[in-house]
Motif scaffolding. Structure first.
Motif, PDB file in Angstrom:
ATOM      1  N   LEU A 155     -11.155 -65.443  17.575  1.00  0.00           N
ATOM      2  CA  LEU A 155     -11.750 -66.337  18.561  1.00  0.00           C
ATOM      3  C   LEU A 155     -11.392 -65.891  19.981  1.00  0.00           C
ATOM      4  N   ALA A 156     -10.162 -65.452  20.172  1.00  0.00           N
ATOM      5  CA  ALA A 156      -9.755 -64.969  21.497  1.00  0.00           C
ATOM      6  C   ALA A 156     -10.583 -63.757  21.909  1.00  0.00           C
ATOM      7  N   GLN A 157     -10.855 -62.844  20.955  1.00  0.00           N
ATOM      8  CA  GLN A 157     -11.684 -61.684  21.267  1.00  0.00           C
ATOM      9  C   GLN A 157     -13.122 -62.083  21.584  1.00  0.00           C
ATOM     10  N   SER A 158     -13.620 -63.089  20.875  1.00  0.00           N
ATOM     11  CA  SER A 158     -14.987 -63.538  21.124  1.00  0.00           C
ATOM     12  C   SER A 158     -15.119 -64.181  22.498  1.00  0.00           C
ATOM     13  N   ILE A 159     -14.128 -64.982  22.884  1.00  0.00           N
ATOM     14  CA  ILE A 159     -14.176 -65.644  24.186  1.00  0.00           C
ATOM     15  C   ILE A 159     -14.085 -64.621  25.318  1.00  0.00           C
ATOM     16  N   PHE A 160     -13.501 -63.447  25.050  1.00  0.00           N
ATOM     17  CA  PHE A 160     -13.464 -62.388  26.054  1.00  0.00           C
ATOM     18  C   PHE A 160     -14.867 -62.081  26.583  1.00  0.00           C
ATOM     19  N   TYR A 161     -15.855 -61.975  25.687  1.00  0.00           N
ATOM     20  CA  TYR A 161     -17.213 -61.654  26.113  1.00  0.00           C
ATOM     21  C   TYR A 161     -17.837 -62.787  26.919  1.00  0.00           C
ATOM     22  N   LEU A 162     -17.503 -64.021  26.574  1.00  0.00           N
ATOM     23  CA  LEU A 162     -17.994 -65.157  27.358  1.00  0.00           C
ATOM     24  C   LEU A 162     -17.390 -65.136  28.761  1.00  0.00           C
ATOM     25  N   LEU A 163     -16.101 -64.866  28.857  1.00  0.00           N
ATOM     26  CA  LEU A 163     -15.459 -64.747  30.173  1.00  0.00           C
ATOM     27  C   LEU A 163     -16.063 -63.592  30.974  1.00  0.00           C
ATOM     28  N   LEU A 164     -16.325 -62.491  30.292  1.00  0.00           N
ATOM     29  CA  LEU A 164     -16.873 -61.316  30.966  1.00  0.00           C
ATOM     30  C   LEU A 164     -18.226 -61.636  31.595  1.00  0.00           C
ATOM     31  N   LEU A 165     -19.093 -62.321  30.858  1.00  0.00           N
ATOM     32  CA  LEU A 165     -20.410 -62.663  31.391  1.00  0.00           C
ATOM     33  C   LEU A 165     -20.298 -63.674  32.531  1.00  0.00           C
ATOM     34  N   ALA A 166     -19.452 -64.680  32.365  1.00  0.00           N
ATOM     35  CA  ALA A 166     -19.338 -65.723  33.386  1.00  0.00           C
ATOM     36  C   ALA A 166     -18.827 -65.158  34.708  1.00  0.00           C
ATOM     37  N   PHE A 167     -17.804 -64.305  34.649  1.00  0.00           N
ATOM     38  CA  PHE A 167     -17.265 -63.734  35.891  1.00  0.00           C
ATOM     39  C   PHE A 167     -18.180 -62.649  36.460  1.00  0.00           C
ATOM     40  N   SER A 168     -18.929 -61.941  35.573  1.00  0.00           N
ATOM     41  CA  SER A 168     -19.822 -60.884  36.061  1.00  0.00           C
ATOM     42  C   SER A 168     -20.904 -61.448  36.963  1.00  0.00           C
ATOM     43  N   PHE A 220     -19.260 -56.580  37.507  1.00  0.00           N
ATOM     44  CA  PHE A 220     -18.739 -56.244  36.189  1.00  0.00           C
ATOM     45  C   PHE A 220     -17.289 -55.765  36.231  1.00  0.00           C
ATOM     46  N   THR A 221     -16.937 -54.902  37.186  1.00  0.00           N
ATOM     47  CA  THR A 221     -15.595 -54.312  37.195  1.00  0.00           C
ATOM     48  C   THR A 221     -14.510 -55.381  37.355  1.00  0.00           C
ATOM     49  N   GLY A 222     -14.661 -56.239  38.361  1.00  0.00           N
ATOM     50  CA  GLY A 222     -13.683 -57.306  38.551  1.00  0.00           C
ATOM     51  C   GLY A 222     -13.652 -58.272  37.386  1.00  0.00           C
ATOM     52  N   ALA A 223     -14.835 -58.581  36.833  1.00  0.00           N
ATOM     53  CA  ALA A 223     -14.895 -59.495  35.694  1.00  0.00           C
ATOM     54  C   ALA A 223     -14.205 -58.896  34.477  1.00  0.00           C
ATOM     55  N   PHE A 224     -14.386 -57.590  34.270  1.00  0.00           N
ATOM     56  CA  PHE A 224     -13.734 -56.952  33.118  1.00  0.00           C
ATOM     57  C   PHE A 224     -12.225 -56.973  33.283  1.00  0.00           C
ATOM     58  N   ALA A 225     -11.749 -56.699  34.498  1.00  0.00           N
ATOM     59  CA  ALA A 225     -10.296 -56.697  34.725  1.00  0.00           C
ATOM     60  C   ALA A 225      -9.697 -58.075  34.446  1.00  0.00           C
ATOM     61  N   ILE A 226     -10.343 -59.128  34.927  1.00  0.00           N
ATOM     62  CA  ILE A 226      -9.825 -60.483  34.721  1.00  0.00           C
ATOM     63  C   ILE A 226      -9.896 -60.871  33.245  1.00  0.00           C
ATOM     64  N   SER A 227     -11.051 -60.654  32.607  1.00  0.00           N
ATOM     65  CA  SER A 227     -11.239 -61.076  31.221  1.00  0.00           C
ATOM     66  C   SER A 227     -10.344 -60.285  30.271  1.00  0.00           C
ATOM     67  N   ALA A 228     -10.290 -58.959  30.469  1.00  0.00           N
ATOM     68  CA  ALA A 228      -9.452 -58.139  29.597  1.00  0.00           C
ATOM     69  C   ALA A 228      -7.976 -58.449  29.809  1.00  0.00           C
ATOM     70  N   GLY A 229      -7.573 -58.639  31.087  1.00  0.00           N
ATOM     71  CA  GLY A 229      -6.171 -58.963  31.350  1.00  0.00           C
ATOM     72  C   GLY A 229      -5.752 -60.264  30.701  1.00  0.00           C
ATOM     73  N   ALA A 230      -6.583 -61.300  30.800  1.00  0.00           N
ATOM     74  CA  ALA A 230      -6.251 -62.584  30.185  1.00  0.00           C
ATOM     75  C   ALA A 230      -6.202 -62.463  28.667  1.00  0.00           C
ATOM     76  N   THR A 231      -7.157 -61.728  28.084  1.00  0.00           N
ATOM     77  CA  THR A 231      -7.195 -61.601  26.625  1.00  0.00           C
ATOM     78  C   THR A 231      -6.016 -60.778  26.114  1.00  0.00           C
ATOM     79  N   ILE A 232      -5.686 -59.692  26.814  1.00  0.00           N
ATOM     80  CA  ILE A 232      -4.534 -58.869  26.392  1.00  0.00           C
ATOM     81  C   ILE A 232      -3.245 -59.670  26.484  1.00  0.00           C
ATOM     82  N   ALA A 233      -3.078 -60.429  27.564  1.00  0.00           N
ATOM     83  CA  ALA A 233      -1.869 -61.248  27.710  1.00  0.00           C
ATOM     84  C   ALA A 233      -1.752 -62.263  26.587  1.00  0.00           C
ATOM     85  N   ALA A 234      -2.871 -62.920  26.233  1.00  0.00           N
ATOM     86  CA  ALA A 234      -2.833 -63.942  25.182  1.00  0.00           C
ATOM     87  C   ALA A 234      -2.550 -63.329  23.814  1.00  0.00           C
ATOM     88  N   THR A 235      -3.242 -62.244  23.472  1.00  0.00           N
ATOM     89  CA  THR A 235      -3.077 -61.671  22.139  1.00  0.00           C
ATOM     90  C   THR A 235      -1.741 -60.946  21.960  1.00  0.00           C
TER      91      THR A 235
END
Length: 420
Positions: A317-330, A335-350
């Motif tokens: 579920l955490a990996q799936s929400i990553f894509y939702l965060l990526l689209l919302a911030f993009s 895209f670049t800033g959104a990927f950094a935020i979404s990936a950073g949050a997902t990596i920290a959580a997992t």
């Protein structure tokens, strides 16, 4: 808002009356004559991205010429039952979006210039009606008049077209000319897509632009194309037989054929479009979610701490929400800033969850390093155009081969082997 542009014409269009054999039914319509040769040269298409609300849309401006060479259409054999009204003949040129014109449009024939005017489609309120008349002996004769949907092949979305009277062209033929060339200087704007219909028996199209990401569409690919970081150039040559459209006939027949074959199109693709990029990322979702699951599985079998299926579900579920965060911030920051935020949050959580599941802070760092590598690979694939599939396939193979190597000494039917 500026829309995609479809350029059509010029054609010679003549109203006609057609009587059936019993003379009791009469069809009114328009007869269309194609040019012998035609050439479209738009060699300075300037494209830039413009922000519209949440989106960046490629818009273009261009100056160029359309030329068409006509022979005398009155010498072409048509159906004997047709009576063409040459006094009402017009030269018709059109765009799908006349709002994109950046100046007036003139038709030049030698030293003569005529201004195109906007016309409405000649349509009755109903597609047909019946007229009652009396013959000489007083009998009532019913004559049905059936109207075609005139100019549909070149009509704009709002039901209009651009035309000039063909009287000047026909007068030059009467003066002895056998072939006449007409020229249209065009100053045009649009967005996202430019399409050109092969309007002549032999049509040549030459397009050049500063946009380095063209997407060619339509029934015919370019005969030659050159794409560089500074832009692209492409040209087409479409003879009559190749285009699959009759050279002259009723407007209805032309409309049906044009709807089938369309025109040559160039899409001005934005590689940084957030929706397009997120869509590309979703195509790799199974691969990268699987890699995260694989990493947890390796930690489980190597450390010896069992992971409950519910914990795997939470990771998924955490990996799936990553894509939702990526689209919302993009949509907001790119895209670049959104990927950094979404990936950073997902990596920290997992990775933090990995430390809690396997009982040690050292696993936070190990899992974080693995997940950082996974998401770094995903970002690199999003930025690649030509080698993304190859890199993704190699990464998948390396992940599976690495798993096989790390678990080579695991006794899957019991405890670890003595060698481990």
């Amino acid at each position: 808002m500026v829309e995609p542009q479809l350029v059509t014409g010029p054609h010679i269009v003549v109203p006609y009356v057609k009587r059936n054999d019993d003379a009791r039914e009469m069809t009114l319509g328009d007869y269309v004559f194609s040019a012998e040769t035609g050439e479209v040269v738009l060699d300075d298409i300037k494209v830039k991205e413009v922000s519209l609300s949440l989106f960046d849309v490629p818009v273009f401006k261009t100056d160029g010429t359309l030329s068409a060479s006509f022979s005398d259409p009155r010498k072409i054999d048509v159906d004997d039952r047709l009576k063409l009204d040459w006094s009402q003949a017009m030269i018709v040129f059109n765009l799908s979006e006349v709002k994109g014109l950046r100046g007036d449009v003139q038709l030049k024939i030698g030293d003569t210039a005529q201004q195109f005017t906007y016309q409405q489609i000649r349509r009755p309120n109903a597609p047909s009606y019946t007229q009652r008349t009396r013959s000489g002996d007083g009998d009532i004769i019913e004559t049905q008049r059936i109207y075609e949907l005139n100019y549909d092949l070149i009509a704009q979305r709002d039901g209009g077209y651009l035309a000039v009277p063909a009287t000047a062209l026909l007068a030059k033929f009467d003066a002895g000319a056998t072939r006449l060339t007409t020229t249209i200087d065009l100053s045009l704007s649009g967005a996202q897509k430019l399409s050109i219909v092969p309007f002549a028996k032999l049509t040549k199209i030459n397009l050049q632009s500063n946009w380095p990401h063209p997407g060619f569409d339509g029934p015919f690919p370019p005969d030659d194309r050159e794409i560089t970081e500074e832009g692209f150039a492409a040209n087409w040559t479409i003879p009559l037989l190749r285009r699959g459209i009759i050279s002259h006939g009723s407007a209805r027949g032309f409309r049906q054929l044009y709807e089938t074959y369309g025109g040559m199109s160039v899409n001005f693709v934005s590689p940084l479009d957030p929706y397009r990029t997120v869509n590309r990322a979703l195509k790799y979702s199974v691969l990268f979610i699987g890699m995260v699951f694989l990493a947890y599985f390796l930690f489980e079998v190597i450390v010896g701490v069992p992971v409950h299926p519910a914990q795997y579900i939470l990771i998924g579920l955490a990996q799936s929400i990553f894509y939702l965060l990526l689209l919302a911030f993009s949509e907001r920051i790119g895209f670049t800033g959104a990927f950094a935020i979404s990936a950073g949050a997902t990596i920290a959580a997992t990775s933090g969850y990995a430390g809690a599941v396997f009982g040690g802070r050292q696993y936070i760092a190990k899992a974080g390093a693995v997940f950082l590598l996974v998401y770094g690979l995903l970002y690199a694939l999003m930025r690649m155009q030509d080698f993304a599939l190859m890199i993704g396939a190699l990464a998948s193979f390396i992940a599976i081969a690495g798993t096989m190597y790390l678990t080579r000494n695991i006794n899957w039917y019991g405890a670890k082997s003595a060698a481990a």
